[in-house]
Design an enzyme around this catalytic site. Structure first.
Site, mmCIF file in Angstrom:
data_model
loop_
_atom_site.group_PDB
_atom_site.id
_atom_site.type_symbol
_atom_site.label_atom_id
_atom_site.label_comp_id
_atom_site.label_asym_id
_atom_site.label_seq_id
_atom_site.Cartn_x
_atom_site.Cartn_y
_atom_site.Cartn_z
ATOM 1 N N ILE A 82 4.251 -7.610 -1.849
ATOM 2 C CA ILE A 82 5.047 -6.389 -1.770
ATOM 3 C C ILE A 82 6.082 -6.517 -0.655
ATOM 4 C CG2 ILE A 82 5.012 -3.882 -1.492
ATOM 5 C CD1 ILE A 82 3.655 -5.024 -4.046
ATOM 6 N N LYS A 83 7.328 -6.350 -1.044
ATOM 7 C CA LYS A 83 8.447 -6.520 -0.117
ATOM 8 C C LYS A 83 8.877 -5.152 0.403
ATOM 9 C CE LYS A 83 12.736 -9.245 -0.007
ATOM 10 N NZ LYS A 83 13.717 -9.927 -0.888
ATOM 11 N N LEU A 84 8.824 -4.998 1.711
ATOM 12 C CA LEU A 84 9.086 -3.727 2.381
ATOM 13 C C LEU A 84 10.210 -3.890 3.403
ATOM 14 C CD1 LEU A 84 5.344 -3.026 3.246
ATOM 15 C CD2 LEU A 84 6.616 -1.894 1.408
#
Length: 215
Positions: A82-84
Site C-alpha cells: 500500500i502506497k501512502l
C-alpha cells in the site's frame, strides 16, 4: 539493488519481466489515469505477471479514506504494497497498516526527516523523489545519500526506493549511493543497455566474420 518499473502499462511490465531484471512494480493515480482502466483490475493483472512487490497508491488523502482504500487494494494479491503519501495522515495510516501486517510504501518523500518518521512508523519502503528535486534546483541524489546514512546509522530496515528517475545517470548514481531499490520508466530500462561502442563492436564482429566466411 532491486529494479522496479514505474508504470501501469501491462505490455511494458511484461517486456521488463521477460528480460529477467524485474523485481517489482510501482504505480500511481497518474499512471493509472494514463491507461484509462479500472485501478483494481489493472493491479490484479500486474500481480499475475510480477511476483515481487506491487505498490498500489491510495487516492484518498485522509486517514479513514486511506485505510478503507488500502484494505481493499490489499485483498487483490499477497504481493500488494500500500502506497501512502508522506503526510501526517499517511504516517498514521502507515502505523496502522504495519500493525495489521500490510507492507507500505511511503511516497512523495522530499526530505530526510520524512524518511526517518515513516521508518519509525514501520514503512517497508520509502520513496524519495530525485527528478522533482532536480527540477527546482535541489540535489535529488543528496537526499538519497542522506537517507541512506541515517538508516545505516541506526540499523533501520526500511528500504530506500529511489523514485522520479529521469535518465540512466540518475539510475547509476542511485546504485552508487546505496539505494535498495530504483523504480524507473521502461524507457530508462531500454536506455541502459544501449552504448555506441557495443553497437559498433557488434557490427565489426559480424562484418569480420562475413568477410572471412561469407554469409
Amino acid at each position: 539493488m532491486d529494479l522496479y518499473i514505474d508504470t501501469a502499462n501491462l505490455d511494458e511490465i511484461k517486456q521488463a519481466a521477460d528480460m529477467g531484471v524485474l523485481d517489482g512494480v510501482t504505480t500511481n493515480p497518474s499512471l493509472i489515469a494514463k491507461e484509462g482502466i479500472d485501478y483494481g483490475k489493472r493491479l490484479a493483472e500486474i500481480c499475475k505477471v510480477v511476483d515481487g512487490p506491487v505498490s498500489a497508491e491510495v487516492i484518498a488523502t485522509d486517514y479513514d479514506g486511506m485505510m478503507k482504500e488500502g484494505r481493499e487494494r490489499a485483498k487483490i494479491a499477497d504481493n500488494i504494497v500500500i502506497k501512502l503519501p508522506c503526510t501526517m495522515d499517511g504516517l498514521k495510516a502507515c502505523k496502522s497498516f504495519t500493525d495489521e501486517g500490510t507492507p507500505t510504501n511511503l511516497t512523495l518523500c522530499f526530505q530526510p526527516l520524512q524518511a526517518l518518521m515513516v521508518a519509525k512508523a514501520g514503512a517497508f519502503l520509502v520513496s524519495p523523489f530525485i527528478g522533482r528535486l532536480d527540477d527546482i534546483a535541489q540535489d535529488g541524489m543528496e537526499l538519497i545519500a542522506n537517507i541512506r546514512q541515517i538508516y545505516d546509522n541506526y540499523g533501520i530496515p526500511t528500504k530506500v526506493l529511489a523514485a522520479s528517475i529521469r535518465h540512466p545517470l540518475h539510475f547509476v548514481q542511485c546504485a552508487l549511493a546505496g539505494a535498495d531499490v530504483a523504480t524507473v520508466p521502461f524507457s530508462v530500462i531500454k536506455q541502459v543497455m544501449k552504448h555506441p561502442l557495443t553497437d559498433s563492436g557488434l557490427e565489426k564482429f559480424v562484418a569480420d566474420y562475413q568477410k572471412a566466411f561469407g554469409g
